[in-house]
Design an enzyme around this catalytic site. Sequence first.
Site, PDB file in Angstrom:
ATOM      1  N   GLU A 194      -5.022  -4.913  10.497  1.00 53.67           N
ATOM      2  CA  GLU A 194      -4.268  -4.259  10.636  1.00 53.67           C
ATOM      3  C   GLU A 194      -5.124  -3.230  11.900  1.00 53.67           C
ATOM      4  O   GLU A 194      -5.336  -2.794  11.610  1.00 53.67           O
ATOM      5  CB  GLU A 194      -4.497  -3.295   9.553  1.00 53.67           C
ATOM      6  CG  GLU A 194      -5.182  -2.433   9.331  1.00 53.67           C
ATOM      7  CD  GLU A 194      -5.461  -1.432   8.363  1.00 53.67           C
ATOM      8  OE1 GLU A 194      -4.295  -1.127   7.556  1.00 53.67           O
ATOM      9  OE2 GLU A 194      -6.437  -0.519   8.327  1.00 53.67           O
ATOM     10  N   ASN A 196       0.842  -1.388   0.144  1.00 55.73           N
ATOM     11  CA  ASN A 196      -0.401   0.000  -0.067  1.00 55.73           C
ATOM     12  C   ASN A 196       0.459   1.545   0.549  1.00 55.73           C
ATOM     13  O   ASN A 196       1.332   1.597   1.190  1.00 55.73           O
ATOM     14  CB  ASN A 196      -1.190   0.066   1.208  1.00 55.73           C
ATOM     15  CG  ASN A 196      -2.422   1.105   1.823  1.00 55.73           C
ATOM     16  OD1 ASN A 196      -1.669   1.976   0.596  1.00 55.73           O
ATOM     17  ND2 ASN A 196      -2.338   1.393   2.422  1.00 55.73           N
ATOM     18  N   TRP A 197       1.166   2.252  -1.138  1.00 53.00           N
ATOM     19  CA  TRP A 197       1.859   3.007  -1.141  1.00 53.00           C
ATOM     20  C   TRP A 197       1.329   4.475  -0.576  1.00 53.00           C
ATOM     21  O   TRP A 197       2.101   5.197  -0.328  1.00 53.00           O
ATOM     22  CB  TRP A 197       2.037   3.019  -2.564  1.00 53.00           C
ATOM     23  CG  TRP A 197       2.837   2.410  -3.432  1.00 53.00           C
ATOM     24  CD1 TRP A 197       3.393   1.297  -3.094  1.00 53.00           C
ATOM     25  CD2 TRP A 197       2.882   2.318  -4.776  1.00 53.00           C
ATOM     26  NE1 TRP A 197       3.701   0.621  -3.957  1.00 53.00           N
ATOM     27  CE2 TRP A 197       3.789   1.077  -5.295  1.00 53.00           C
ATOM     28  CE3 TRP A 197       3.160   3.422  -5.919  1.00 53.00           C
ATOM     29  CZ2 TRP A 197       4.580   0.852  -6.586  1.00 53.00           C
ATOM     30  CZ3 TRP A 197       3.446   2.533  -7.295  1.00 53.00           C
ATOM     31  CH2 TRP A 197       4.163   1.477  -7.513  1.00 53.00           C
ATOM     32  N   LYS A 198       0.158   4.263  -0.290  1.00 50.93           N
ATOM     33  CA  LYS A 198      -0.432   5.826   0.280  1.00 50.93           C
ATOM     34  C   LYS A 198      -0.452   6.839  -0.483  1.00 50.93           C
ATOM     35  O   LYS A 198      -0.462   6.386  -1.848  1.00 50.93           O
ATOM     36  CB  LYS A 198       0.407   5.541   2.086  1.00 50.93           C
ATOM     37  CG  LYS A 198      -0.515   4.391   2.428  1.00 50.93           C
ATOM     38  CD  LYS A 198       0.234   4.372   3.934  1.00 50.93           C
ATOM     39  CE  LYS A 198      -0.062   3.279   4.905  1.00 50.93           C
ATOM     40  NZ  LYS A 198       0.097   3.407   6.117  1.00 50.93           N
ATOM     41  N   GLU A 233      -7.184   4.503   8.246  1.00 52.82           N
ATOM     42  CA  GLU A 233      -6.579   5.699   7.780  1.00 52.82           C
ATOM     43  C   GLU A 233      -8.387   6.533   6.974  1.00 52.82           C
ATOM     44  O   GLU A 233      -8.515   7.818   7.532  1.00 52.82           O
ATOM     45  CB  GLU A 233      -5.900   5.980   6.657  1.00 52.82           C
ATOM     46  CG  GLU A 233      -3.910   5.953   7.595  1.00 52.82           C
ATOM     47  CD  GLU A 233      -3.357   5.401   6.718  1.00 52.82           C
ATOM     48  OE1 GLU A 233      -1.953   5.287   6.977  1.00 52.82           O
ATOM     49  OE2 GLU A 233      -3.939   5.737   4.718  1.00 52.82           O
ATOM     50  N   HIS A 262      -9.810   0.919   5.132  1.00 53.86           N
ATOM     51  CA  HIS A 262      -7.906   1.155   5.775  1.00 53.86           C
ATOM     52  C   HIS A 262      -8.267   2.069   6.727  1.00 53.86           C
ATOM     53  O   HIS A 262      -9.066   2.969   7.041  1.00 53.86           O
ATOM     54  CB  HIS A 262      -7.074   1.676   4.945  1.00 53.86           C
ATOM     55  CG  HIS A 262      -5.974   2.034   5.139  1.00 53.86           C
ATOM     56  ND1 HIS A 262      -5.107   2.947   6.524  1.00 53.86           N
ATOM     57  CD2 HIS A 262      -3.666   0.668   5.360  1.00 53.86           C
ATOM     58  CE1 HIS A 262      -3.808   2.353   6.267  1.00 53.86           C
ATOM     59  NE2 HIS A 262      -3.597   1.093   5.657  1.00 53.86           N
ATOM     60  N   GLY A 305       2.423   2.616  11.383  1.00 49.78           N
ATOM     61  CA  GLY A 305       3.210   3.974  10.967  1.00 49.78           C
ATOM     62  C   GLY A 305       3.761   3.893  12.230  1.00 49.78           C
ATOM     63  O   GLY A 305       4.671   5.512  12.779  1.00 49.78           O
ATOM     64  N   GLY A 311       3.230  -0.911   4.177  1.00 47.53           N
ATOM     65  CA  GLY A 311       3.140   0.209   4.157  1.00 47.53           C
ATOM     66  C   GLY A 311       4.313   0.948   4.287  1.00 47.53           C
ATOM     67  O   GLY A 311       4.163   0.534   2.208  1.00 47.53           O
ATOM     68  N   GLY A 312       5.121   0.702   4.407  1.00 48.07           N
ATOM     69  CA  GLY A 312       6.325   1.791   4.560  1.00 48.07           C
ATOM     70  C   GLY A 312       7.285   0.821   3.902  1.00 48.07           C
ATOM     71  O   GLY A 312       8.530   1.463   2.735  1.00 48.07           O
ATOM     72  N   SER A 347       3.161  -2.772  10.570  1.00 50.45           N
ATOM     73  CA  SER A 347       4.584  -2.515  10.370  1.00 50.45           C
ATOM     74  C   SER A 347       4.891  -4.305  10.354  1.00 50.45           C
ATOM     75  O   SER A 347       6.387  -4.553  10.572  1.00 50.45           O
ATOM     76  CB  SER A 347       5.171  -2.146  11.398  1.00 50.45           C
ATOM     77  OG  SER A 347       4.102  -0.621  12.383  1.00 50.45           O
TER      78      SER A 347
END
Length: 250
Positions: free
Chosen positions: A166, A9-11, A96, A94, A172, A233-234, A212
């Site tokens: 999640e 997920n590049w966000k 967010e 998600h 994050g 994610g990251g 994470s």
Amino acid sequence: MRKKIVAGNWKMNLSLEEAQSLHSEINDALETSEFNCEVYHFVPSIYLSTLLESDQKVNVGSQNGYPAKNGAFTGEVSMSQLSGIGTKAVLIGHSERRQLFNESDILLKEKVDAALEEDLKVFFCCGETLEERESGQYKQTVIKQLKNSLFHLPSKEFAKIVIAYEPIWAIGTGKTASPEQANEMHKSIREAIEHAYTQEIAQNTSILYGGSCKPSNATELLNQSDIDGGLIGGASLKSEDFLKIIATYN
């Protein structure tokens, strides 16, 4: 046997040039290596058309979609528009989107229905806050999210769903649920699916962990009995890191 899946997920990250480069690096690497999982990139919607053009090993999905087919919804992109350009999957629910944009279970239910109507594969996210985890209400919270947004589906439609658990407190933040904590929640989700549907459907539903996950903990997390992959994610923004996570299933 349920599918193993690693999804990035590049966000809201990467320039177009960076997005093309990263997508190409992952595709090229997978062309020349053995991997035993499905791989997805969930990308900003403005990059979908460009990244969908290439013949690829990596499936391209949208990070969001709106349930109405058309109308006065400035800034939104409908599920039918996503499907119309060749998008294969969509991320729904998600944390967010729930927290920053106040998306309710009712809206998410509408999004799920609209996505399935357009034959999009749904990756449905669920998870609890730190407060809900510490109060001991985390299982009830997650299962309520599933009941409110998914469990109305007939069995044939539910079979098209991938679930991503999640824990919000591990997104994050650098914190990660322990492999045991994550697997416990995945088992509870699978039990809830079995209760709502059948044991066969529960056993065939892929449930991903998203919180994470990175190369240093991927092997231990993704090899748990009820964890079928990761929503990354990251670590998905660096080809080397993402490929190491994919290699967990080599």
